[in-house]
Scaffold this active site. Structure first.
Site, mmCIF file in Angstrom:
data_model
loop_
_atom_site.group_PDB
_atom_site.id
_atom_site.type_symbol
_atom_site.label_atom_id
_atom_site.label_comp_id
_atom_site.label_asym_id
_atom_site.label_seq_id
_atom_site.Cartn_x
_atom_site.Cartn_y
_atom_site.Cartn_z
ATOM 1 N N LYS A 174 0.826 -1.207 0.000
ATOM 2 C CA LYS A 174 0.000 0.000 0.000
ATOM 3 C C LYS A 174 0.860 1.257 0.000
ATOM 4 C CE LYS A 174 -3.831 -0.396 2.258
ATOM 5 N NZ LYS A 174 -4.805 -0.543 3.331
ATOM 6 N N ARG A 206 -3.416 2.894 8.698
ATOM 7 C CA ARG A 206 -3.716 1.577 8.118
ATOM 8 C C ARG A 206 -2.467 0.733 8.023
ATOM 9 N NH1 ARG A 206 -8.523 2.689 4.447
ATOM 10 N NH2 ARG A 206 -8.522 4.941 4.415
ATOM 11 N N GLY A 228 -8.403 -7.653 4.680
ATOM 12 C CA GLY A 228 -9.208 -7.899 5.874
ATOM 13 C C GLY A 228 -8.430 -8.435 7.059
ATOM 14 N N MET A 265 -5.738 -6.974 8.607
ATOM 15 C CA MET A 265 -5.205 -5.996 9.540
ATOM 16 C C MET A 265 -6.231 -4.906 9.787
ATOM 17 S SD MET A 265 -2.164 -7.046 10.054
ATOM 18 C CE MET A 265 -0.530 -7.038 9.453
ATOM 19 N N ARG A 277 -3.813 -1.327 -6.157
ATOM 20 C CA ARG A 277 -2.983 -2.542 -6.065
ATOM 21 C C ARG A 277 -3.405 -3.481 -7.186
ATOM 22 N NH1 ARG A 277 -5.863 -4.745 -0.553
ATOM 23 N NH2 ARG A 277 -7.912 -4.985 -1.436
ATOM 24 N N HIS A 337 -16.148 -8.412 2.356
ATOM 25 C CA HIS A 337 -15.132 -9.336 2.870
ATOM 26 C C HIS A 337 -15.347 -10.747 2.329
ATOM 27 C CE1 HIS A 337 -13.576 -12.226 5.835
ATOM 28 N NE2 HIS A 337 -12.540 -11.416 5.828
ATOM 29 N N SER A 368 12.881 -41.925 -7.002
ATOM 30 C CA SER A 368 11.729 -41.044 -6.836
ATOM 31 C C SER A 368 11.641 -40.696 -5.355
ATOM 32 C CB SER A 368 10.452 -41.754 -7.298
ATOM 33 O OG SER A 368 9.364 -40.879 -7.121
ATOM 34 N N CYS A 423 7.549 -37.887 -5.733
ATOM 35 C CA CYS A 423 6.168 -38.359 -5.813
ATOM 36 C C CYS A 423 5.424 -38.227 -4.497
ATOM 37 C CB CYS A 423 6.111 -39.787 -6.334
ATOM 38 S SG CYS A 423 6.859 -40.976 -5.202
ATOM 39 N N TYR A 468 11.548 -34.609 -12.979
ATOM 40 C CA TYR A 468 10.090 -34.474 -13.016
ATOM 41 C C TYR A 468 9.497 -34.375 -11.613
ATOM 42 C CZ TYR A 468 9.727 -39.403 -11.690
ATOM 43 O OH TYR A 468 9.821 -40.591 -11.017
HETATM 44 C C1 PEP Z 1 5.963 -41.096 0.090
HETATM 45 O O1 PEP Z 1 6.290 -41.668 1.123
HETATM 46 O O2 PEP Z 1 6.245 -39.922 -0.152
HETATM 47 C C2 PEP Z 1 5.185 -41.792 -0.934
HETATM 48 C C3 PEP Z 1 4.914 -41.217 -2.070
HETATM 49 O O3 PEP Z 1 4.712 -43.022 -0.623
HETATM 50 P P1 PEP Z 1 3.438 -43.265 0.325
HETATM 51 O O4 PEP Z 1 2.750 -41.974 0.516
HETATM 52 O O5 PEP Z 1 2.595 -44.256 -0.395
HETATM 53 O O6 PEP Z 1 4.064 -43.818 1.555
#
Ligand code: PEP
Ligand code: MG
Length: 876
Positions: free
Chosen positions: A23, A93, A102, A104, A337, A455, A765, A832, A852
């Site tokens: 602000k 403000r 909303g 503060m 803003r 709000h 992974s 993963c 990935y």
């Molecule tokens: C993990 O542990 O991050 C995972 C992907 O395997 P799970 O959640 O099945 O234990």
């Protein structure tokens, strides 16, 4: 040089966001652009940090700087603080670096006291107005600075109105307001044992401290946690000369956007109230007029405002959200803003700005918050069911999407019901920041009062939660927990359906269907895909999930949890049979039942992914999730296995573990029972051979992933079973199928010895769910019970199971990636755990060079966009 803690608006600029807050920086920038802004100064975020370092005190040199700035402001305004003839009044403000709507508190009309009000009345020629301003100030100051409940002041107002026999505040005259002032001050003294501060200087210091304190109120802490805002940033304080929108019918105040924040349409959009003070529009107490109507009422002001709005948008090269006040036909800008917007609007605005030549495609990619895409991808009402339903009422379509759930009337109930697993719709007269947690867990929000910028509307849009606001026809009975609308009575626990895109309200439950994605989405995603380095895969266990993910752009499966394929009631028995088998013979019999199911599922997964890589993780069932507990399940299983119930109960008892998450799971199962790995390998390879026969042009290379490895020899043992089985199946089928064997890195020891593990793992992974659990040493199933205390005490700022702990767990990931590459330079690296769909974690994965991320299907688009943003911020 000593630190400067206070900047006049004329001394700052738009780039000083970190120091002056959003602000403050924008007020400075507007001042520099020659836009009419009431003058003032900003106390920096560093002053806030210093306030906390000094034990919640304002250091004398900061106080001195504030005094000097007031003196300069007095010079500019030609008015003096506390002057009994022509007083300077100010607003105070908060303004953090990131906008926290909303969160503060604001104080208006500061500088008033018993003498000043007399002079102010004379100067303005309006005694009623002067005393109204004074009583509002006492009320706000008492509430915000001293934490006396607002509602108790409202009770005093009610008493005065009742005595006079009137209903509306506007029916109170100057004498009544004078009485209110006296009563308010008496109440203040009664409650706090001290006089209401009468000198403007004391008032100002109290207000500044209150803003600093509000940085750490529970609502602000919760909002920061939701939005990844660090608590170390602090807030700035803006002190600005008051202008009055409540000086009669030639005055007013409003809020407007340069484009429609719900749809993105390129058209000035907003609301204003004639003869009202600042917060009235945002608070949503009176229902405002649209900005278009201003054209008819004050055409020259409208034109001036439209021109400023256009200039601001061009200057900031983004849609602006502006607050303005008209004081006796003179326009002042109080704030600008970058406007919060729905996901649909965000995409349209980003694409439109590119088409209008205002921004580049890369800037467009950076402009959209990945988390927001969630809202776009979520279900809408089933069109047929919707046609058959007739609404019981309608109101403002404040935040789009479809919601259906059971009605609750308080934020606390919302949280409680949600925790019991209910889907709920929160119905409130109006919402306030205290309701934020309840709003967050609600499917949808319905309010009785408030406009599109109230709000409820602003916060719901930010969260991507469906919201219908301002339904004045609702007759509420909060006490007895029901409401009436359109002749229908809806009680607590009844189903209600809301359409946040049309504003329609329906009694009962309407089924929902998946969202349709607009062309803007495709364009932006296309730009993102060209930019990103990270591939995006999905965690999917069923062909349906895999298909959904592929539609959202998943480039493969990064994790198929094979045990999840047996959650269905008609399949779980075979899985349980396998788990409770006492002999290898029994186990092989159960595995023989599982084999065709698995093979069929894998075929469907390969099909759904159209030849893209599929990582299949071998069984990892923490036993407590799979053992039967209900008597009827135990009886059925015993029958299926041809053993006595007693016998089965004994086996189950023997399998009981004190710590199932660290128990007989993951590759440990395959170490003790290699026949499990044999069956799974057979299913994976046979399925791949079958699908390859149907699609000879697909390059199917199954990726077999061994879970919970902590030691190279453990991996080597299971891998030897896999390789032996796979090679035999391939030879028996005269196939030339290739496959890969890799591992999850989810045990700290695996990360620490990743160079060793990489000798036999063709890919890693990162299973950051288990890696987080085991690095912190707290259970993923139980941590929720105590983590709240950690947030409250500011030990952790966010849930380490949702957002990767980069300092600890992240260090392990980075180290393991490096060690893995040392041994095997072409090793493929992915993540993963649930973190794979979290934008800040994705940025981390990009920085440490993973190949990935893999996340749940609905988060795939989020990940694609977040990966592109990471690539733009940190070019590899
Ligand atoms: C993990 O542990 O991050 C995972 C992907 O395997 P799970 O959640 O099945 O234990
Ligand atoms: Mg795991």
């Amino acid at each position: 040089m000593s630190t400067k803690y206070v900047y006049l608006f004329s001394e700052g600029n738009g780039k000083m966001r970190e120091l002056l807050g959003g602000k403050g920086a924008n007020l400075a920038e507007m001042t520099n652009l020659g836009i009419p802004v009431p003058q003032g100064f900003t106390i920096t975020t560093e002053a806030c940090t210093r306030y906390y370092e000094d034990g919640e005190k304002i250091a004398p040199e900061i106080e001195e700087e504030i005094n000097q700035s007031i003196a300069k402001m007095e010079e500019i305004a030609g008015k003096k603080f506390g002057d009994i003839n022509d007083p300077l009044l100010v607003s105070v403000r908060s303004g953090a670096r990131a906008s926290m709507p909303g969160m503060m508190d604001t104080i208006l009309n500061l500088g008033m006291n018993d003498e000043v009000v007399v002079g102010f009345a004379k100067k303005t020629g309006n005694e009623r107005f002067a005393y109204d301003s004074y009583r509002r100030f006492i009320q706000m100051y008492s509430d915000v600075v001293m934490e006396l409940p607002k509602s108790n002041f409202e009770l005093i107002i009610d008493e005065v109105k009742e005595k006079k026999g009137v209903k509306l505040d506007t029916e109170l005259d100057a004498e009544d307001l004078k009485e209110l002032v006296v009563r308010f001050k008496n109440y203040y003294k009664e409650q706090l044992n001290s006089e209401f501060p009468s000198t403007p200087h004391d008032q100002l210091m109290g207000a500044v401290k209150a803003v600093f304190r509000s940085w750490n109120n529970p609502r602000a802490i919760y909002y920061r946690r939701m939005n990844d805002i660090p608590s170390s940033w602090g807030t700035a304080v803006n002190v600005q000369a008051m202008v009055f929108g409540n000086m009669g019918d030639d005055s007013g105040t409003g809020v407007a956007f340069t484009r429609d924040p719900a749809t993105g349409e390129n058209k000035l959009f907003g609301e204003f109230l004639i003869n009202a003070q600042g917060e009235d529009v945002v608070a949503g107490v009176r229902t405002p007029q649209t900005i278009d109507e201003l054209k008819g009422i004050m055409p020259e002001i409208y034109d001036q405002f439209a021109k400023i709005a256009d200039n601001l948008e061009k200057h900031y090269r983004d849609m602006q959200d502006m607050e303005f006040t008209i004081e006796q036909r003179k326009l002042y800008m109080l704030q600008t803003r970058n406007g919060k917007r729905t996901a649909a609007a965000a995409l349209k605005v980003a694409c439109d700005l590119v088409d209008e030549g205002m921004i580049s495609e890369k800037e467009a990619v950076l402009m959209v918050d990945p988390k927001q895409l969630d809202a776009l991808l979520h279900p809408q009402f089933d069109a047929k069911a919707l046609k058959a339903a007739s609404p019981i009422g309608s109101a403002l379509p404040a935040s789009p999407g479809a919601a259906c759930g059971k009605v609750v009337f308080t934020a606390e109930d919302a949280v409680e019901w949600h925790n019991k697993g209910e889907k709920i719709v929160l119905v409130r007269r109006e919402t306030s920041p205290e309701d934020i947690e309840g709003m967050h867990v609600a499917q949808g929000i319905l309010t009785v009062r408030g406009g599109m910028t109230s709000h409820a509307a602003v916060v719901a849009r930010g969260m991507g939660t469906c919201c219908v606001s301002g339904c004045g026809e609702v007759v509420m009975n909060e006490e007895e927990k029901y409401f009436e609308l359109g002749g229908v009575t809806i009680k607590e626990g009844d189903y209600l359906s809301l359409d946040g895109s049309t504003g329609k309200i329906y009694a009962g439950a309407i089924p929902t269907v998946s969202a349709e994605i607009s062309g803007y989405f495709g364009r932006l995603m296309g730009w993102a895909d060209e930019i990103r380095d990270l591939k995006v895969r999905t965690n999917a266990d069923t062909p349906a999930d895999a298909k959904q993910a592929a539609e959202f752009g998943a480039e493969g499966i990064g994790l198929c949890r094979t045990e999840h394929m047996f959650f269905d009631t008609d399949r779980i028995t075979a899985m349980r049979e396998m788990i409770v088998s006492k002999t290898e013979e029994q186990r092989r019999a159960a595995l023989a039942k599982l084999l065709p199911m698995q093979r069929g599922d894998f075929e469907a997964l390969y099909e759904a992914l159209g030849g893209n890589p599929v990582t299949i993780r071998f069984l990892d069932p923490p036993l407590h999730e799979f053992l039967p507990t209900a008597e009827e399940d135990i009886i059925a299983l015993a029958k299926e296995m041809n053993i006595t119930v007693e016998d089965l109960k004994n086996v189950i008892a023997s399998l009981h573990e004190f710590n199932p998450m660290m128990g007989h799971r993951g590759c440990r199962l395959a170490v003790t029972y290699p026949e499990i790995a044999e069956m799974q390998t057979t299913a994976v390879i046979e399925a791949a051979i079958n699908v390859k026969k149907a699609h000879p042009d697909w390059d199917i290379v199954p990726e077999i992933m061994i879970p919970l490895v902590g030691e190279l020899k453990e991996l080597q043992y299971v891998k030897s079973v896999v390789v032996k089985t796979a090679d035999k199946v391939i030879a028996d089928n005269n196939s030339d199928l290739k496959y890969k064997v890799g591992t999850m890195i989810e045990i700290p020891r695996a990360a620490l010895t990743a160079d060793e593990i990489a000798k036999d793992a063709e890919f890693f992974s990162f299973g950051t769910n288990d890696l987080t659990q085991m690095t912190f040493g707290f259970s993923r199933d139980d941590a929720g019970k105590f983590l709240d205390a950690y947030y409250d005490r500011k030990i952790y700022e966010s849930d380490p199971f949702a957002k990767l702990d980069q300092d600890g767990v992240g260090k392990l990931v980075e180290m393991a990636a490096k060690l893995g590459r040392q041994t095997r330079p072409d090793i493929k690296l992915g993540i993963c755990g649930e973190h794979g769909g979290d934008p800040s974690t994705i940025e981390f994965c990009h920085r440490v060079g993973l190949n990935y991320v893999s996340c749940s299907p609905f988060r795939v688009p989020i990940a694609r966009l977040a990966a592109a943003q990471a690539a733009l911020k940190f070019p590899r």
